[in-house]
Design a protein around this motif. Structure first.
Motif, PDB file in Angstrom:
ATOM      1  N   LYS A  53       0.854  -1.167   0.000  1.00 23.01           N
ATOM      2  CA  LYS A  53       0.000   0.000   0.000  1.00 23.01           C
ATOM      3  C   LYS A  53       0.896   1.224   0.000  1.00 23.01           C
ATOM      4  O   LYS A  53       1.785   1.341   0.841  1.00 23.01           O
ATOM      5  N   ALA A  54       0.653   2.121  -0.950  1.00 21.05           N
ATOM      6  CA  ALA A  54       1.484   3.310  -1.044  1.00 21.05           C
ATOM      7  C   ALA A  54       1.313   4.159   0.208  1.00 21.05           C
ATOM      8  O   ALA A  54       0.232   4.335   0.723  1.00 21.05           O
ATOM      9  N   CYS A  55       2.427   4.699   0.665  1.00 21.31           N
ATOM     10  CA  CYS A  55       2.372   5.520   1.885  1.00 21.31           C
ATOM     11  C   CYS A  55       3.559   6.451   1.905  1.00 21.31           C
ATOM     12  O   CYS A  55       4.635   6.085   2.370  1.00 21.31           O
ATOM     13  N   GLY A  56       3.421   7.645   1.349  1.00 21.28           N
ATOM     14  CA  GLY A  56       4.491   8.604   1.430  1.00 21.28           C
ATOM     15  C   GLY A  56       5.437   8.521   0.246  1.00 21.28           C
ATOM     16  O   GLY A  56       5.387   7.622  -0.592  1.00 21.28           O
ATOM     17  N   ASP A  57       6.362   9.480   0.203  1.00 21.51           N
ATOM     18  CA  ASP A  57       7.300   9.560  -0.905  1.00 21.51           C
ATOM     19  C   ASP A  57       8.392   8.504  -0.824  1.00 21.51           C
ATOM     20  O   ASP A  57       9.014   8.167  -1.825  1.00 21.51           O
ATOM     21  N   ASP A  58       8.641   7.955   0.376  1.00 18.73           N
ATOM     22  CA  ASP A  58       9.721   6.988   0.542  1.00 18.73           C
ATOM     23  C   ASP A  58       9.186   5.577   0.657  1.00 18.73           C
ATOM     24  O   ASP A  58       9.733   4.741   1.367  1.00 18.73           O
ATOM     25  N   GLN A  59       8.086   5.265  -0.071  1.00 17.63           N
ATOM     26  CA  GLN A  59       7.459   3.963   0.051  1.00 17.63           C
ATOM     27  C   GLN A  59       8.350   2.845  -0.474  1.00 17.63           C
ATOM     28  O   GLN A  59       8.127   1.676  -0.188  1.00 17.63           O
ATOM     29  N   ASP A  60       9.352   3.170  -1.298  1.00 22.63           N
ATOM     30  CA  ASP A  60      10.220   2.141  -1.839  1.00 22.63           C
ATOM     31  C   ASP A  60      11.266   1.694  -0.826  1.00 22.63           C
ATOM     32  O   ASP A  60      11.955   0.708  -1.040  1.00 22.63           O
ATOM     33  N   ILE A  61      11.423   2.449   0.259  1.00 20.66           N
ATOM     34  CA  ILE A  61      12.381   2.072   1.297  1.00 20.66           C
ATOM     35  C   ILE A  61      11.734   1.018   2.184  1.00 20.66           C
ATOM     36  O   ILE A  61      10.676   1.248   2.775  1.00 20.66           O
ATOM     37  N   GLU A  62      12.369  -0.156   2.280  1.00 14.04           N
ATOM     38  CA  GLU A  62      11.802  -1.260   3.049  1.00 14.04           C
ATOM     39  C   GLU A  62      11.819  -0.945   4.541  1.00 14.04           C
ATOM     40  O   GLU A  62      12.863  -0.624   5.115  1.00 14.04           O
ATOM     41  N   PHE A  63      10.675  -1.056   5.159  1.00 14.44           N
ATOM     42  CA  PHE A  63      10.562  -0.832   6.601  1.00 14.44           C
ATOM     43  C   PHE A  63      10.758  -2.155   7.321  1.00 14.44           C
ATOM     44  O   PHE A  63      10.160  -3.165   6.959  1.00 14.44           O
ATOM     45  N   VAL A  64      11.603  -2.147   8.341  1.00 11.53           N
ATOM     46  CA  VAL A  64      11.856  -3.354   9.122  1.00 11.53           C
ATOM     47  C   VAL A  64      11.183  -3.200  10.489  1.00 11.53           C
ATOM     48  O   VAL A  64      11.640  -2.420  11.318  1.00 11.53           O
ATOM     49  N   PRO A  65      10.088  -3.922  10.731  1.00 13.49           N
ATOM     50  CA  PRO A  65       9.414  -3.782  12.025  1.00 13.49           C
ATOM     51  C   PRO A  65      10.247  -4.364  13.157  1.00 13.49           C
ATOM     52  O   PRO A  65      10.962  -5.352  12.986  1.00 13.49           O
ATOM     53  N   ILE A  66      10.161  -3.726  14.303  1.00  9.59           N
ATOM     54  CA  ILE A  66      10.755  -4.227  15.540  1.00  9.59           C
ATOM     55  C   ILE A  66       9.591  -4.700  16.406  1.00  9.59           C
ATOM     56  O   ILE A  66       8.834  -3.889  16.943  1.00  9.59           O
ATOM     57  N   LEU A  67       9.426  -6.017  16.510  1.00  5.77           N
ATOM     58  CA  LEU A  67       8.208  -6.583  17.073  1.00  5.77           C
ATOM     59  C   LEU A  67       8.228  -6.612  18.597  1.00  5.77           C
ATOM     60  O   LEU A  67       9.196  -7.060  19.212  1.00  5.77           O
ATOM     61  N   ARG A  68       7.133  -6.141  19.178  1.00  5.91           N
ATOM     62  CA  ARG A  68       6.877  -6.281  20.609  1.00  5.91           C
ATOM     63  C   ARG A  68       5.422  -6.695  20.736  1.00  5.91           C
ATOM     64  O   ARG A  68       4.537  -6.006  20.238  1.00  5.91           O
ATOM     65  N   SER A  69       5.156  -7.811  21.381  1.00  4.07           N
ATOM     66  CA  SER A  69       3.777  -8.310  21.430  1.00  4.07           C
ATOM     67  C   SER A  69       3.351  -8.641  22.850  1.00  4.07           C
ATOM     68  O   SER A  69       4.171  -8.910  23.722  1.00  4.07           O
ATOM     69  N   GLY A  70       2.058  -8.607  23.048  1.00  4.81           N
ATOM     70  CA  GLY A  70       1.493  -8.991  24.334  1.00  4.81           C
ATOM     71  C   GLY A  70       0.060  -9.427  24.155  1.00  4.81           C
ATOM     72  O   GLY A  70      -0.576  -9.120  23.143  1.00  4.81           O
ATOM     73  N   ALA A  71      -0.475 -10.144  25.136  1.00  5.58           N
ATOM     74  CA  ALA A  71      -1.833 -10.676  25.032  1.00  5.58           C
ATOM     75  C   ALA A  71      -2.471 -10.752  26.413  1.00  5.58           C
ATOM     76  O   ALA A  71      -1.781 -10.817  27.435  1.00  5.58           O
ATOM     77  N   TRP A  72      -3.799 -10.758  26.395  1.00  2.00           N
ATOM     78  CA  TRP A  72      -4.557 -10.870  27.649  1.00  2.00           C
ATOM     79  C   TRP A  72      -5.906 -11.503  27.342  1.00  2.00           C
ATOM     80  O   TRP A  72      -6.476 -11.287  26.270  1.00  2.00           O
ATOM     81  N   ALA A  73      -6.395 -12.317  28.272  1.00  8.25           N
ATOM     82  CA  ALA A  73      -7.696 -12.969  28.108  1.00  8.25           C
ATOM     83  C   ALA A  73      -8.434 -12.994  29.432  1.00  8.25           C
ATOM     84  O   ALA A  73      -7.821 -12.989  30.504  1.00  8.25           O
ATOM     85  N   ASP A  74      -9.758 -13.003  29.346  1.00  9.40           N
ATOM     86  CA  ASP A  74     -10.587 -13.026  30.551  1.00  9.40           C
ATOM     87  C   ASP A  74     -11.867 -13.787  30.234  1.00  9.40           C
ATOM     88  O   ASP A  74     -12.421 -13.657  29.132  1.00  9.40           O
ATOM     89  N   ILE A  75     -12.332 -14.566  31.188  1.00  3.84           N
ATOM     90  CA  ILE A  75     -13.547 -15.361  30.997  1.00  3.84           C
ATOM     91  C   ILE A  75     -14.781 -14.487  30.868  1.00  3.84           C
ATOM     92  O   ILE A  75     -15.800 -14.902  30.310  1.00  3.84           O
ATOM     93  N   GLY A  76     -14.707 -13.247  31.371  1.00 10.42           N
ATOM     94  CA  GLY A  76     -15.846 -12.344  31.289  1.00 10.42           C
ATOM     95  C   GLY A  76     -17.014 -12.826  32.127  1.00 10.42           C
ATOM     96  O   GLY A  76     -16.839 -13.362  33.225  1.00 10.42           O
ATOM     97  N   PHE A  77     -18.220 -12.668  31.603  1.00  9.68           N
ATOM     98  CA  PHE A  77     -19.423 -13.025  32.345  1.00  9.68           C
ATOM     99  C   PHE A  77     -19.925 -14.420  31.981  1.00  9.68           C
ATOM    100  O   PHE A  77     -21.021 -14.811  32.396  1.00  9.68           O
ATOM    101  N   ARG A  78     -19.147 -15.163  31.210  1.00  8.00           N
ATOM    102  CA  ARG A  78     -19.528 -16.526  30.835  1.00  8.00           C
ATOM    103  C   ARG A  78     -19.151 -17.517  31.940  1.00  8.00           C
ATOM    104  O   ARG A  78     -18.279 -17.241  32.779  1.00  8.00           O
ATOM    105  N   SER A  79     -19.759 -18.684  31.890  1.00  6.88           N
ATOM    106  CA  SER A  79     -19.469 -19.715  32.889  1.00  6.88           C
ATOM    107  C   SER A  79     -18.262 -20.562  32.515  1.00  6.88           C
ATOM    108  O   SER A  79     -17.704 -21.261  33.361  1.00  6.88           O
ATOM    109  N   SER A  80     -17.852 -20.522  31.251  1.00  5.64           N
ATOM    110  CA  SER A  80     -16.673 -21.281  30.811  1.00  5.64           C
ATOM    111  C   SER A  80     -15.890 -20.445  29.820  1.00  5.64           C
ATOM    112  O   SER A  80     -16.427 -19.526  29.185  1.00  5.64           O
ATOM    113  N   MET A  81     -14.602 -20.772  29.675  1.00  6.04           N
ATOM    114  CA  MET A  81     -13.709 -20.014  28.803  1.00  6.04           C
ATOM    115  C   MET A  81     -13.427 -20.810  27.536  1.00  6.04           C
ATOM    116  O   MET A  81     -12.957 -21.943  27.590  1.00  6.04           O
TER     117      MET A  81
END
Length: 375
Positions: A61-89
């Motif tokens: 997807k085009a994005c800016g004048d320097d779109q041909d320069i390869e972007f290298v992502p630096i990954l940081r991830s996290g996750a969270w889960a909750d049973i909520g108002f249900r009786s089972s997960m």
């Protein structure tokens, strides 16, 4: 978690965190795993490591004048889960920051190669557990991965569905279904495959970019496919039985699936994009999140939280906690993947140039004032 020597973190529907160190997913049928009580869990991947880019080719997807320069992502991830108002997960997620190490993939380039997934079970938790453990394996074991990543993703969804059908034929107690969403980061490429109503939303400089489409029976495209496959939609439900149009499992439900296909499809829709320096983070979550968040609303909320603490784990928890405050009635699971080490920047709208002019009458008055000063 660093990109080198990382371990796969799997959050099962029992709330426990399972770690596999031999490159293979753990056994989803271990009874001590399936019967454990649910607990809230924390998955933290705090150590970003920059790596070289991948040569995977997906539609950019085009994005800016320097779109041909390869972007290298630096990954940081996290996750969270909750049973909520249900009786089972029944929600499950998986975060694998290094496919090469976690699943023994040998033909990936040295750039980022990560897998993230969320699975929302229904009618039981077994299908979600099965898909969580086996879908990444089918991807990793395909000899065309990662060269033909979109085809491989589609094939892995179908293989997982067929493998679960065989497992259910041996043990009918496993009968259940699950929606599934998988996100792959390969070099600067983001590829998302979805079957069901989980959702992936990319934040591109504060703007929400939906990387998946909710598969509801009432959607015109899905309704046409359902009816062409011999099914029908009644009161918003597929064949009056299930409120999603695509899912893995559910082989035990009459009229939904068969050897020659059926109205309930396990084939995912795949979307891809080329990440750029304007891409800040990705949110993937089960429908319990999206029942109370619009996509842009979730991006705005997560962006504010990341500006406060810059922690994807805390951000995932913030999303889940806010969904609970908004009275979401479902299980909740969210994964946040940041692509840059710094928090999202403040966005300042550029000020337009104001054109100022003076009338002839104003000039005359000004001249008179200046003349009076001279006298």
């Amino acid at each position: 978690m660093s990109m080198e020597g990382s371990k796969i973190d799997v959050k099962g529907s029992n709330g426990s965190s399972t770690t596999a160190t031999d490159g293979r997913p753990p056994n989803p049928f271990a009874r001590n795993c399936l019967n454990a009580s649910f607990k809230k869990s924390l998955v933290r991947h705090p150590s970003p490591v920059k790596t070289n880019t991948s040569e995977i080719s997906v539609e950019p997807k085009a994005c800016g004048d320097d779109q041909d320069i390869e972007f290298v992502p630096i990954l940081r991830s996290g996750a969270w889960a909750d049973i909520g108002f249900r009786s089972s997960m029944e929600d499950v997620y998986v975060c694998a920051d290094n496919i090469m190490h976690d699943y023994g993939v040998k033909n990936c380039d040295s750039g980022p190669s990560a897998f993230y997934g969320v699975f929302d079970g229904h009618g039981g938790k077994h299908a979600a557990d099965f898909a969580c453990h086996h879908l990444p394996r089918f991807i990793a074991e395909d000899e065309d991965f990662p060269a033909e990543v979109e085809r491989v993703l589609t094939s892995a969804f179908l293989q997982t569905d067929n493998a679960f059908a065989k497992a259910c034929s041996v043990d009918a107690a496993l009968d259940s279904g699950t929606t599934a969403l998988a996100a792959l980061v390969l070099g600067s490429s983001l590829v998302v495959a979805n079957a069901g109503d989980c959702r992936a939303v990319l934040c591109r400089r504060g703007k929400a970019i939906e990387m998946s489409r909710d598969h509801k029976p009432i959607c015109l495209k899905e309704r046409r496919r359902i009816e062409a496959s011999g099914g029908y939609v009644y009161d918003g439900y597929l064949n009056g039985q299930i409120n999603v149009a695509r899912a893995l499992g559910d082989w035990h439900m009459d009229g939904l699936k068969g050897s020659n296909g059926g109205p309930l499809s396990s084939e995912p829709e795949v979307m891809s994009t080329k990440l750029t320096k304007e891409d800040e983070f990705l949110i993937i979550g089960c429908d319990g999140i999206w029942d109370v968040f619009m996509s842009q609303n979730a991006v705005d909320f997560a962006r504010r939280k990341l500006q406060e603490h810059n922690d994807p784990v805390m951000c995932s928890k913030d999303l889940v906690d806010e969904a609970l405050k908004r009275k979401s009635g479902d299980n909740l699971a969210a994964v946040v993947v940041c692509f840059q080490p710094q928090p999202p920047p403040n966005l300042i709208a550029p000020r337009g140039r104001v054109q100022r002019s003076i009338s002839a009458e104003g000039l005359k008055e000004l001249q008179g004032f200046l003349d009076s000063l001279g006298n």
